[in-house]
Write a protein that holds these residues in place. Structure first.
Motif, PDB file in Angstrom:
ATOM      1  N   HIS A   1      -1.766  15.809  10.384  1.00 39.04           N
ATOM      2  CA  HIS A   1      -0.083  16.311   9.968  1.00 39.04           C
ATOM      3  C   HIS A   1       0.775  15.350   8.802  1.00 39.04           C
ATOM      4  CE1 HIS A   1       3.703  17.573  10.222  1.00 39.04           C
ATOM      5  NE2 HIS A   1       2.743  19.040  10.462  1.00 39.04           N
ATOM      6  N   ALA A   2       0.302  13.954   8.847  1.00 45.41           N
ATOM      7  CA  ALA A   2       1.432  13.605   7.920  1.00 45.41           C
ATOM      8  C   ALA A   2      -0.069  13.039   7.131  1.00 45.41           C
ATOM      9  CB  ALA A   2       1.006  11.799   8.785  1.00 45.41           C
ATOM     10  N   MET A   3      -1.179  13.176   6.794  1.00 44.31           N
ATOM     11  CA  MET A   3      -2.096  13.023   5.642  1.00 44.31           C
ATOM     12  C   MET A   3      -1.050  14.572   4.471  1.00 44.31           C
ATOM     13  SD  MET A   3      -5.668  11.284   6.866  1.00 44.31           S
ATOM     14  CE  MET A   3      -5.980  11.049   5.134  1.00 44.31           C
ATOM     15  N   VAL A   4      -1.383  15.781   5.477  1.00 40.20           N
ATOM     16  CA  VAL A   4      -1.261  16.715   4.919  1.00 40.20           C
ATOM     17  C   VAL A   4       0.348  16.932   4.082  1.00 40.20           C
ATOM     18  CG1 VAL A   4      -0.901  19.847   4.892  1.00 40.20           C
ATOM     19  CG2 VAL A   4      -2.755  18.283   5.904  1.00 40.20           C
TER      20      VAL A   4
ATOM     21  N   LEU B   1       0.576  -0.972   0.510  1.00 43.36           N
ATOM     22  CA  LEU B   1      -0.319   0.076  -0.366  1.00 43.36           C
ATOM     23  C   LEU B   1       0.793   1.384  -0.369  1.00 43.36           C
ATOM     24  CD1 LEU B   1      -3.036  -1.026   2.409  1.00 43.36           C
ATOM     25  CD2 LEU B   1      -2.517  -0.564   0.308  1.00 43.36           C
ATOM     26  N   SER B   2       0.103   2.497  -0.591  1.00 49.16           N
ATOM     27  CA  SER B   2       1.465   3.408  -0.633  1.00 49.16           C
ATOM     28  C   SER B   2       1.037   4.185   0.330  1.00 49.16           C
ATOM     29  CB  SER B   2       0.992   4.904  -1.709  1.00 49.16           C
ATOM     30  OG  SER B   2      -0.397   4.644  -1.761  1.00 49.16           O
ATOM     31  N   GLU B   3       1.795   5.090   0.988  1.00 54.95           N
ATOM     32  CA  GLU B   3       1.641   5.586   2.245  1.00 54.95           C
ATOM     33  C   GLU B   3       0.061   6.306   2.188  1.00 54.95           C
ATOM     34  OE1 GLU B   3       2.897   7.568   5.697  1.00 54.95           O
ATOM     35  OE2 GLU B   3       3.939   6.069   4.646  1.00 54.95           O
ATOM     36  N   SER B   4      -0.574   7.425   1.168  1.00 51.75           N
ATOM     37  CA  SER B   4      -1.762   7.758   1.583  1.00 51.75           C
ATOM     38  C   SER B   4      -2.646   6.084   2.208  1.00 51.75           C
ATOM     39  CB  SER B   4      -2.355   8.554   0.156  1.00 51.75           C
ATOM     40  OG  SER B   4      -2.899   8.895   0.282  1.00 51.75           O
ATOM     41  N   GLN B   5      -2.693   5.643   1.394  1.00 56.60           N
ATOM     42  CA  GLN B   5      -3.719   4.924   1.548  1.00 56.60           C
ATOM     43  C   GLN B   5      -3.387   4.070   2.841  1.00 56.60           C
ATOM     44  OE1 GLN B   5      -2.237   2.177  -2.046  1.00 56.60           O
ATOM     45  NE2 GLN B   5      -4.142   2.156  -3.139  1.00 56.60           N
ATOM     46  N   ARG B   6      -2.008   3.681   3.574  1.00 55.60           N
ATOM     47  CA  ARG B   6      -2.122   3.143   4.934  1.00 55.60           C
ATOM     48  C   ARG B   6      -2.420   4.376   5.695  1.00 55.60           C
ATOM     49  NH1 ARG B   6       3.261   1.849   3.226  1.00 55.60           N
ATOM     50  NH2 ARG B   6       3.997   2.936   2.884  1.00 55.60           N
ATOM     51  N   LEU B   7      -2.438   5.483   5.452  1.00 60.04           N
ATOM     52  CA  LEU B   7      -2.871   6.717   6.344  1.00 60.04           C
ATOM     53  C   LEU B   7      -4.105   6.436   5.847  1.00 60.04           C
ATOM     54  CD1 LEU B   7      -0.694   9.627   5.893  1.00 60.04           C
ATOM     55  CD2 LEU B   7      -0.920   8.356   7.692  1.00 60.04           C
ATOM     56  N   ASP B   8      -5.319   6.652   5.523  1.00 62.96           N
ATOM     57  CA  ASP B   8      -6.562   6.188   5.060  1.00 62.96           C
ATOM     58  C   ASP B   8      -7.104   5.758   6.335  1.00 62.96           C
ATOM     59  OD1 ASP B   8      -6.903   8.319   3.096  1.00 62.96           O
ATOM     60  OD2 ASP B   8      -6.482   6.837   1.304  1.00 62.96           O
ATOM     61  N   ILE B   9      -6.914   3.809   5.870  1.00 64.21           N
ATOM     62  CA  ILE B   9      -6.594   2.862   6.779  1.00 64.21           C
ATOM     63  C   ILE B   9      -6.275   3.125   8.667  1.00 64.21           C
ATOM     64  CG2 ILE B   9      -6.280   0.661   7.220  1.00 64.21           C
ATOM     65  CD1 ILE B   9      -5.155  -0.313   4.599  1.00 64.21           C
ATOM     66  N   LEU B  10      -5.359   3.798   8.616  1.00 68.37           N
ATOM     67  CA  LEU B  10      -4.797   5.033  10.257  1.00 68.37           C
ATOM     68  C   LEU B  10      -6.328   4.859  10.677  1.00 68.37           C
ATOM     69  CD1 LEU B  10      -3.389   4.334  12.481  1.00 68.37           C
ATOM     70  CD2 LEU B  10      -2.025   5.961  11.333  1.00 68.37           C
ATOM     71  N   LEU B  11      -6.560   6.270  10.225  1.00 69.34           N
ATOM     72  CA  LEU B  11      -7.731   7.117  10.243  1.00 69.34           C
ATOM     73  C   LEU B  11      -8.788   6.393  10.729  1.00 69.34           C
ATOM     74  CD1 LEU B  11      -8.592   9.834  10.850  1.00 69.34           C
ATOM     75  CD2 LEU B  11      -9.214  10.895   8.304  1.00 69.34           C
ATOM     76  N   GLU B  12      -9.118   5.698   9.296  1.00 72.45           N
ATOM     77  CA  GLU B  12     -10.922   4.592   9.725  1.00 72.45           C
ATOM     78  C   GLU B  12     -10.716   4.424  10.826  1.00 72.45           C
ATOM     79  OE1 GLU B  12     -13.503   1.790   7.006  1.00 72.45           O
ATOM     80  OE2 GLU B  12     -11.281   2.320   5.969  1.00 72.45           O
ATOM     81  N   ASN B  13      -9.889   3.630  11.369  1.00 67.49           N
ATOM     82  CA  ASN B  13      -9.379   2.227  12.037  1.00 67.49           C
ATOM     83  C   ASN B  13      -9.398   3.625  13.595  1.00 67.49           C
ATOM     84  OD1 ASN B  13      -9.642   0.352  10.923  1.00 67.49           O
ATOM     85  ND2 ASN B  13      -7.228  -0.058  11.064  1.00 67.49           N
TER      86      ASN B  13
END
Length: 347
Positions: free
Chosen positions: A157-160, A6-18
């Motif tokens: 912050h990491a997402m931005v 997964l890309s960094e963006s996808q990992r952050l999306d999953i982290l946020l959703e959880n």
């Protein structure tokens, strides 16, 4: 379980959703009615002073900022579930910080119960703290893990930084971990404000990030809109929160926070303001709301200093920056080490 491929963006999306799912199941805060927490004698002043004291203890014991966030979440869940009297509030709060440290910190950082009791100045014995620890754990069914405002701030912050790195170009002299340390100081200030208790940690953290983007770039609206959609926060609720946070941080005639280097502490006085300076790096004003100030005793001048180095060390791992060796002193313990968090076996 690691998310490979997964890309960094996808990992952050999953982290946020959880994190949002966890927040939805665990978030609980006390309700103020007639200037006290419902069913208690705890006032907004008591609540705010308690959180400021917990932050000082976090700094004293070199705990990471996430530990403070978890401690506040545990305290809020207890205050929302139990009719707490003011005389027990300090014991409960130091116990919540201790439990958060046991959850987040490395073993060598966690103080013994005796050291915690003595150095915190809480005036409670080891036995009383351990007894309160068991009460808190029983009330929360031994389930302390939850998503905190600090966790959400780190994620946003990491997402931005991952998707729109050019938006933070105005902070070219400040690396990402130092920047998020600044925003965390603002967040902690807001967490001690009882008017903002009604908002979930995800909403509060998003308001902090949005205000920072709004201050730094004219292209903040599309970013805010996308993050708002991901968090599924009601827009009216979010803008209400953002307005209150803005008032809390930007009211005139209050202390101005500017980053201070541990190597060079330069202080100047401007009227009734105390300004702390770091050459070449100026941060936005972080000020107390005058309407809220009526409920709080004035902070000492030394409590206003932005201890950037300790926060900076606490966030370096977020962006794979080199860690500075944590400065700790070897203290001979006069009591048993802290007992582990172990769920008692059912009879």
């Amino acid at each position: 379980m690691k998310c490979t491929g997964l890309s960094e963006s996808q990992r952050l999306d999953i982290l946020l959703e959880n994190a949002l799912l966890l927040e939805a199941s665990k978030w609980k805060v006390p309700c103020f009615v007639d200037s006290i927490i419902k069913g208690t004698d705890v006032s907004p002043m008591h609540y705010g002073q308690t959180l400021l004291w917990m932050e000082r203890l976090r700094s004293l014991f070199n705990f990471i900022p996430e530990t403070f966030g978890l401690a506040v979440s545990i305290l809020n869940r207890i205050l929302a579930s139990v009719k707490v009297q003011v005389k027990y509030l300090q014991c409960i709060s130091v116990t919540c910080l201790y439990l958060a440290a046991k959850t987040n910190e490395e073993d060598e950082v966690i103080p013994s119960v005796n050291k915690l009791a003595v150095q915190s100045g809480c005036m409670y014995s080891c036995a009383e703290i351990l007894r309160m620890e068991r009460i808190v754990l029983d009330k929360l069914q031994w389930d302390l893990h939850t998503s905190t405002p600090v966790d959400f701030l780190n994620t946003f912050h990491a997402m931005v930084m991952s998707r729109w790195p050019h938006l933070f170009g105005g902070f070219s002299q400040m690396n990402p971990s130092l920047h998020v340390a600044l925003l965390t100081r603002q967040l902690q200030h807001c967490m001690a404000c009882h008017q903002l208790l009604q908002f979930r940690g995800s909403t509060l953290a998003l308001a902090i990030i949005t205000l920072e983007l709004e201050r730094m770039t004219p292209d903040w609206l599309p970013v805010m809109t996308e993050l708002l959609e991901k968090t599924k926060v009601d827009s009216a609720e979010f803008f209400h929160c953002k307005e209150l946070v803005d008032r809390c941080l930007e009211t005139p005639s209050n202390p101005v926070y500017i980053f201070v280097s541990a190597e060079k502490d330069v202080r100047t006085h401007i009227g009734d303001q105390v300004t702390y300076c770091l050459p070449s790096v100026t941060c936005p004003a972080v000020k107390r709301n005058q309407a809220v100030a009526q409920d709080f005793k004035p902070l000492r001048e030394d409590a206003l200093v932005m201890e950037t180095d300790e926060f900076y060390d606490g966030f370096r791992h977020l962006y794979s920056e080199d860690r500075m060796e944590r400065k700790t002193q070897t203290v001979a313990e006069e009591s048993e080490p802290c007992p582990p968090l172990t769920v008692p076996a059912s009879g």
